[in-house]
Design an enzyme around this catalytic site. Structure first.
Site, PDB file in Angstrom:
ATOM      1  N   CYS A  88       1.027  -1.040  -0.146  1.00 49.21           N
ATOM      2  CA  CYS A  88      -0.079  -0.064  -0.249  1.00 49.21           C
ATOM      3  C   CYS A  88       0.873   1.207  -0.024  1.00 49.21           C
ATOM      4  CB  CYS A  88      -0.927  -0.095   1.280  1.00 49.21           C
ATOM      5  SG  CYS A  88      -1.867   1.492   1.124  1.00 49.21           S
ATOM      6  N   GLU A 210     -10.506  -0.112  -4.889  1.00 43.87           N
ATOM      7  CA  GLU A 210      -9.525  -1.082  -4.217  1.00 43.87           C
ATOM      8  C   GLU A 210     -10.189  -2.519  -3.843  1.00 43.87           C
ATOM      9  OE1 GLU A 210      -6.323   0.536  -1.789  1.00 43.87           O
ATOM     10  OE2 GLU A 210      -7.254   2.260  -1.510  1.00 43.87           O
ATOM     11  N   ARG A 211      -9.016  -3.527  -4.497  1.00 40.18           N
ATOM     12  CA  ARG A 211      -9.205  -4.954  -4.005  1.00 40.18           C
ATOM     13  C   ARG A 211      -9.300  -5.041  -2.374  1.00 40.18           C
ATOM     14  NH1 ARG A 211      -4.306  -9.170  -5.124  1.00 40.18           N
ATOM     15  NH2 ARG A 211      -3.665  -7.373  -3.873  1.00 40.18           N
ATOM     16  N   CYS A 219      -5.063   6.096  -3.673  1.00 41.68           N
ATOM     17  CA  CYS A 219      -4.468   4.940  -3.728  1.00 41.68           C
ATOM     18  C   CYS A 219      -2.979   5.085  -4.289  1.00 41.68           C
ATOM     19  CB  CYS A 219      -5.312   3.641  -4.720  1.00 41.68           C
ATOM     20  SG  CYS A 219      -4.137   2.109  -4.681  1.00 41.68           S
TER      21      CYS A 219
END
Length: 292
Positions: A88, A210-211, A219
């Site tokens: 991330c 986002e997954r 992101c």
């Protein structure tokens, strides 16, 4: 479980619950249901993900391969649904700020952070934190869909998978995202999906699904993927690239784009050496104790 310390932070409003767990004593707090409870915006603290701050050596029992990385601190990241994530980008900046604020790393040196995608290095210049996000990898193109509408997407891996699609208007992606469709054979473990519009020269805006978290305000790895996809489309790729365009001739100068996200602005640079640099703010807004 008795109470344990938490902090709340964000990078361009991509927000996280940080759990200082230097010696790995609160592993049970990372069970998916607990992570989801912490991230719940109505009944919990509220966040896009949970970041455990742990000494890398403390992971030797649970993740020996990760513990072999040559960095003192490990960013143990979980998505809001409790699933484990490799990387991330925005969280690396918040993680580094926390380490610096707490005096856990030297203030006059770059901060090296171990992650499941490898080591990331963060430098600070005032309130701007810049993470070296490494070299992108390009995969096979595919299509992403919302409802009956579809767009071609560029496949960029930044330690985690991304599908980048260009639109005429970000509103085409919907007021609130429906769950986007994607090619599961290209992305067997799911994918982060970025929708992008051009704003000006080397200036784009994006939205992201986002997954494991849904639509978020920003992101970092997604912005990196957007830089890569846009620079390639503009014929402005500056450096080495693994995957489909590995043999193409790169430019000799760095390429910098401004990427607007709903939560603010990020600056992305692709160096002649092929590395992507992610620059933006990192803010700690609260701390306390929780029993969630």
């Amino acid at each position: 479980m008795s109470g344990y310390r938490f902090l709340k932070g964000h990078g361009t409003e991509n927000d996280f619950v940080l759990l200082p767990d230097h010696d790995g004593t609160i592993h049970g707090a990372l069970a998916p249901e607990r992570v989801a409870a912490l991230c719940d915006r109505r009944a919990g603290i509220g966040a896009d993900g949970v970041v455990r701050v742990i000494r890398t050596e403390a992971l030797a029992l649970h993740e020996p391969a990760v513990a072999e990385q040559d960095a003192a601190w490990f960013m143990d990241y979980r998505n809001a649904d409790g699933s484990v994530a490799e990387m991330c980008g925005n969280a690396t900046r918040v993680f580094a700020r926390h380490l610096l604020d707490e005096g856990l790393v030297p203030t006059d040196e770059p901060v090296r952070i171990a992650t499941r995608a490898g080591i990331r290095t963060v430098t600070r210049d005032g309130d701007t934190f810049t993470t070296d996000m490494g070299t992108p990898t390009l995969g096979p193109s595919s299509t992403v869909t919302i409802g009956h509408q579809g767009w071609p997407a560029t496949n960029v891996d930044m330690g985690n998978p991304h599908a980048v699609a260009f639109l005429d208007d970000l509103a085409e992606a919907g007021r609130l995202f429906e769950e986007p469709g994607y090619d599961h054979s290209v992305y067997p473990h799911g994918v982060n999906i970025e929708f992008v519009v051009r704003v000006g020269e080397r200036h784009v805006a994006m939205r992201v699904h986002e997954r494991g978290a849904g639509e978020t305000r920003s992101c970092g790895t997604g912005a990196c993927a957007v830089l890569v996809a846009t620079a390639i489309a503009d014929g402005a790729r500056p450096g080495a690239l693994s995957g489909a365009l590995a043999g193409a001739q790169p430019a000799s100068e760095p390429v910098t784009y401004r990427v607007d996200v709903p939560g603010g602005e990020l600056t992305l640079t692709w160096t002649p050496e092929g590395r992507v640099l992610l620059a933006g703010p990192a803010v700690i807004v609260a701390e306390g104790t929780t029993t969630l």
